[in-house]
Write a protein that holds these residues in place. Structure first.
Motif, PDB file in Angstrom:
ATOM      1  N   LEU A  18       0.818  -1.209   0.000  1.00 14.06           N
ATOM      2  CA  LEU A  18       0.000   0.000   0.000  1.00 14.06           C
ATOM      3  C   LEU A  18       0.859   1.270   0.000  1.00 14.06           C
ATOM      4  O   LEU A  18       0.669   2.136  -0.865  1.00 14.06           O
ATOM      5  N   PRO A  19       1.821   1.444   0.931  1.00 13.56           N
ATOM      6  CA  PRO A  19       2.655   2.651   0.839  1.00 13.56           C
ATOM      7  C   PRO A  19       3.452   2.728  -0.459  1.00 13.56           C
ATOM      8  O   PRO A  19       3.667   3.816  -0.994  1.00 13.56           O
ATOM      9  N   ARG A  25       1.912   6.191  -7.215  1.00 14.69           N
ATOM     10  CA  ARG A  25       0.806   6.985  -7.763  1.00 14.69           C
ATOM     11  C   ARG A  25       1.110   8.485  -7.692  1.00 14.69           C
ATOM     12  O   ARG A  25       0.795   9.241  -8.623  1.00 14.69           O
ATOM     13  N   LEU A  26       1.720   8.926  -6.589  1.00 10.08           N
ATOM     14  CA  LEU A  26       1.998  10.359  -6.414  1.00 10.08           C
ATOM     15  C   LEU A  26       3.357  10.771  -6.974  1.00 10.08           C
ATOM     16  O   LEU A  26       3.704  11.952  -6.945  1.00 10.08           O
ATOM     17  N   ARG A  27       4.108   9.778  -7.445  1.00 12.60           N
ATOM     18  CA  ARG A  27       5.440  10.025  -8.005  1.00 12.60           C
ATOM     19  C   ARG A  27       6.362  10.704  -6.978  1.00 12.60           C
ATOM     20  O   ARG A  27       6.958  11.745  -7.224  1.00 12.60           O
ATOM     21  N   ILE A  28       6.409  10.083  -5.796  1.00 15.34           N
ATOM     22  CA  ILE A  28       7.295  10.562  -4.741  1.00 15.34           C
ATOM     23  C   ILE A  28       8.132   9.399  -4.227  1.00 15.34           C
ATOM     24  O   ILE A  28       7.829   8.229  -4.498  1.00 15.34           O
ATOM     25  N   THR A  29       9.190   9.694  -3.503  1.00 18.83           N
ATOM     26  CA  THR A  29      10.029   8.657  -2.902  1.00 18.83           C
ATOM     27  C   THR A  29       9.449   8.256  -1.548  1.00 18.83           C
ATOM     28  O   THR A  29       8.691   9.019  -0.941  1.00 18.83           O
ATOM     29  N   PRO A  30       9.801   7.069  -1.049  1.00 19.48           N
ATOM     30  CA  PRO A  30       9.303   6.663   0.267  1.00 19.48           C
ATOM     31  C   PRO A  30       9.630   7.668   1.370  1.00 19.48           C
ATOM     32  O   PRO A  30       8.852   7.822   2.315  1.00 19.48           O
ATOM     33  N   ARG A  31      10.753   8.386   1.255  1.00 19.44           N
ATOM     34  CA  ARG A  31      11.107   9.364   2.288  1.00 19.44           C
ATOM     35  C   ARG A  31      10.172  10.571   2.277  1.00 19.44           C
ATOM     36  O   ARG A  31      10.028  11.260   3.292  1.00 19.44           O
ATOM     37  N   GLU A  32       9.552  10.812   1.142  1.00 21.94           N
ATOM     38  CA  GLU A  32       8.640  11.960   1.055  1.00 21.94           C
ATOM     39  C   GLU A  32       7.250  11.632   1.604  1.00 21.94           C
ATOM     40  O   GLU A  32       6.442  12.546   1.819  1.00 21.94           O
ATOM     41  N   LYS A  62       5.827  15.508   2.299  1.00 28.26           N
ATOM     42  CA  LYS A  62       6.685  16.635   2.655  1.00 28.26           C
ATOM     43  C   LYS A  62       6.385  17.865   1.810  1.00 28.26           C
ATOM     44  O   LYS A  62       6.453  18.988   2.313  1.00 28.26           O
ATOM     45  N   ASP A  63       6.053  17.678   0.560  1.00 32.70           N
ATOM     46  CA  ASP A  63       5.780  18.820  -0.315  1.00 32.70           C
ATOM     47  C   ASP A  63       4.347  18.706  -0.831  1.00 32.70           C
ATOM     48  O   ASP A  63       4.107  18.376  -1.982  1.00 32.70           O
ATOM     49  N   GLU A  64       3.378  19.023   0.045  1.00 30.41           N
ATOM     50  CA  GLU A  64       1.964  18.894  -0.318  1.00 30.41           C
ATOM     51  C   GLU A  64       1.591  19.817  -1.466  1.00 30.41           C
ATOM     52  O   GLU A  64       0.890  19.415  -2.401  1.00 30.41           O
ATOM     53  N   ALA A  65       2.073  21.058  -1.417  1.00 31.94           N
ATOM     54  CA  ALA A  65       1.743  22.024  -2.472  1.00 31.94           C
ATOM     55  C   ALA A  65       2.274  21.559  -3.818  1.00 31.94           C
ATOM     56  O   ALA A  65       1.605  21.682  -4.851  1.00 31.94           O
ATOM     57  N   GLY A  66       3.462  20.988  -3.812  1.00 31.60           N
ATOM     58  CA  GLY A  66       4.049  20.514  -5.053  1.00 31.60           C
ATOM     59  C   GLY A  66       3.260  19.352  -5.644  1.00 31.60           C
ATOM     60  O   GLY A  66       3.038  19.294  -6.859  1.00 31.60           O
ATOM     61  N   VAL A  67       2.826  18.418  -4.781  1.00 26.79           N
ATOM     62  CA  VAL A  67       2.038  17.275  -5.264  1.00 26.79           C
ATOM     63  C   VAL A  67       0.702  17.759  -5.811  1.00 26.79           C
ATOM     64  O   VAL A  67       0.249  17.320  -6.883  1.00 26.79           O
ATOM     65  N   LEU A  68       0.043  18.666  -5.104  1.00 26.19           N
ATOM     66  CA  LEU A  68      -1.241  19.186  -5.574  1.00 26.19           C
ATOM     67  C   LEU A  68      -1.099  19.890  -6.916  1.00 26.19           C
ATOM     68  O   LEU A  68      -1.945  19.754  -7.808  1.00 26.19           O
TER      69      LEU A  68
END
Length: 541
Positions: A18-19, A25-32, A62-68
């Motif tokens: 799941l993680p 899906r969000l195109r982020i690394t596990p650390r993010e 970590k970067d909610e604005a960037g993901v949105l």
């Protein structure tokens, strides 16, 4: 926090999948990925060889604005909605006239709770008994064929929903998320927390009993008052010079008079004598569609296998359910209603000399059979025109015939499906054993159903058998009659949620024609409580 929806994974996925899927899906690394919480989980079993779980997940990154910004056009990646409940008003200092709630089912329960939480000290009346005593009376019919007309499946604390599957989902779409308030209060009262995340949550009768008791204690601690075995037999209505009507009080069956300026009418779909009283008092009422049919029972293992294949019995999937519908050549629609996986068919009459059925299951859903209403939609203009209460007469007619067909002893008439399709009476059971108590009498269900319903059901059953293997097996048991699918009337209300022609009277919930099931009735109770508070001049929160 972000809400990620429509995230699919195989049924047998490991926890770490799941993680990993969230990050992909969000195109982020596990650390993010800082944190994730499952908001909802459903399953997609359209392909039973490859059942998928469908998640909605709340995530901190970590970067909610960037993901949105990256997913600004993706409706499946949004900010997590605020589902917290906010009271619309609070009682004025010095208090206000105490509102009265008639009925202690899901609608009345939540109307009373919200009014109490806002400081209005409601008085809650119910014609039946407290839930524990009511349960004893209900078992009296099921075990000994002894009916108490004032304390049964329909009447008493908790309402008809107490003796049901305890389903907590509906098709209502409420932008204020009032359904979340309902589920949250249920969890506070002892419901399992998983009802907050499961797509199709349920509770079951035994848990509902203790929850209803807990919520009553909460309401009383906040200043509310319950009065059981208090049936309302009349309204005191004042009419001014302009002909406008306003409620002033209630006449109770024991001779008492209760002054009341605001009354919530949450009486349930089977309060037929009260419907008659309200019509005689001039309260605006109109006929509403409902349905008629039978309860149909299959071994739960058949439904599990038909729906889930090799994964039948998987703990995440639980007992399988179904939803079926068919539009027939005679213009009628046959559909499944109130499906109860791993449950029992129960005696649900509230009147002597009549038989009505319903379905019930416990939280475990581990009884041998699945059951569902198999019902045919009917309409006032076509089937019971004229008198707004004509639907009640229609229900009573077929329930009385069912009583006779069952042997005039509160046994229910039953028939094997194969015999029903062949048009011959059943003389014995086959491999499927019915769960109805106090027992069944094998007969011809055509004796206690309208001809159009029999014709429509005979057409629909083979169709459903092609959709769910074994559904039309000749040994399947059908038990009559199912008539209490919904209220046959609507006490129409205006934009202020008061009766169209009687100020101060707030029709609410299933009996008034504004809900269908525990969750929608409870949500309507919240809306009504808010309307009552605002009408009493409560200061907006």
């Amino acid at each position: 926090m972000l809400r990620l929806t429509e995230l699919t994974l195989p049924l047998h996925h490991p926890d770490e999948a799941l993680p990993a899927a969230i990050c992909k899906r969000l195109r982020i690394t596990p650390r993010e990925l800082v944190r994730h919480v499952v908001a909802r989980r459903a399953h997609d079993a359209r392909d039973k060889t490859n059942i998928m779980l469908v998640y909605s997940v709340d995530v901190n990154v970590k970067d909610e604005a960037g993901v949105l910004a990256r997913f600004r056009k993706d409706r499946n990646v949004q900010r997590t909605p605020d589902t917290s409940y906010r009271f619309v008003a609070k009682a004025p200092e010095g208090g206000a006239a105490r509102p009265v709630v008639i009925g202690a089912g899901p609608c009345g329960l939540f109307a009373g709770l919200i009014l109490a939480q806002m400081g209005y000290n409601p008085i809650i009346l119910d014609r039946g008994k407290v839930v524990r005593e009511r349960t004893k009376d209900t078992w009296g019919l099921w075990r000994r064929s002894v009916l108490n007309p004032e304390s049964n499946v329909q009447f008493g604390e908790g309402g008809a929903g107490t003796f049901s599957d305890g389903k907590l989902y509906s098709r209502i779409k409420d932008p204020r998320h009032l359904d979340r308030k309902v589920l949250t209060e249920f969890v506070k009262a002892g419901a399992p927390e998983e009802i907050l995340t499961e797509a199709h949550p349920h509770i079951g009768t035994f848990r509902l009993v203790t929850m209803v008791e807990s919520m009553r204690e909460t309401i009383e601690a906040l200043g509310g008052e319950y009065r059981f075995e208090h049936r309302v037999d009349g309204l005191d209505i004042a009419t001014d010079a302009q002909g406008d009507r306003r409620i002033c009080g209630l006449h109770l069956h024991n001779g008492e008079y209760l002054a009341a300026e605001r009354v919530v009418l949450a009486i349930g779909h089977s309060a037929r004598d009260t419907f008659t009283m309200l019509q005689a008092a001039g309260v605006y009422v109109e006929a509403k569609p409902f349905s008629i049919g039978v309860r149909i029972e299959h071994p739960q293992s058949w439904i599990d296998t038909a729906r889930f294949g090799a994964d039948a019995g998987h703990p995440i999937l639980g007992a399988a359910d179904y939803s079926l519908s068919h539009h027939c050549k005679n213009g009628r629609t046959v559909y499944s209603f109130c499906m109860c996986p791993g449950g029992t068919v129960v005696a649900a009459t509230s009147e002597e000399g009549r038989v009505a059925t319903n379905g019930m299951s416990q939280y475990s859903r581990n009884e041998r059979n699945a059951n569902s209403g198999l019902v045919v939609a009917i309409d006032p203009a076509r089937d019971y025109p004229g008198d707004p209460l004509a639907g009640i007469a229609l229900q009573r007619h077929w329930e009385s015939l069912a009583y006779v067909a069952g042997g005039s002893s509160y046994k229910a008439p039953a028939q094997r499906l194969g015999d029903f399709l062949a048009g011959r009476p059943s003389e014995a059971l086959g491999s499927v054993i019915p769960s109805y108590r106090p027992g069944v009498h094998m007969t011809d269900l055509a004796e206690c159903l309208p001809e159009f319903a029999v014709t429509a059901m005979r057409e629909a059953l083979p169709v459903f058998g092609r959709q769910i293997r074994g559904y039309d097996h000749p040994d399947v048991v059908m038990t009559g009659v199912e008539t209490r699918t919904s209220s046959p009337v609507r006490f129409t209300r205006g934009e202020d949620l008061q009766s169209l022609n009687t100020a101060g009277l707030f029709p609410a919930g299933e009996g008034a024609g504004y809900a269908g099931g525990i969750l929608s009735a409870a949500v309507d109770g919240i809306k009504i409580a808010e309307a009552v508070a605002l009408s009493l001049g409560g200061s907006r929160s």
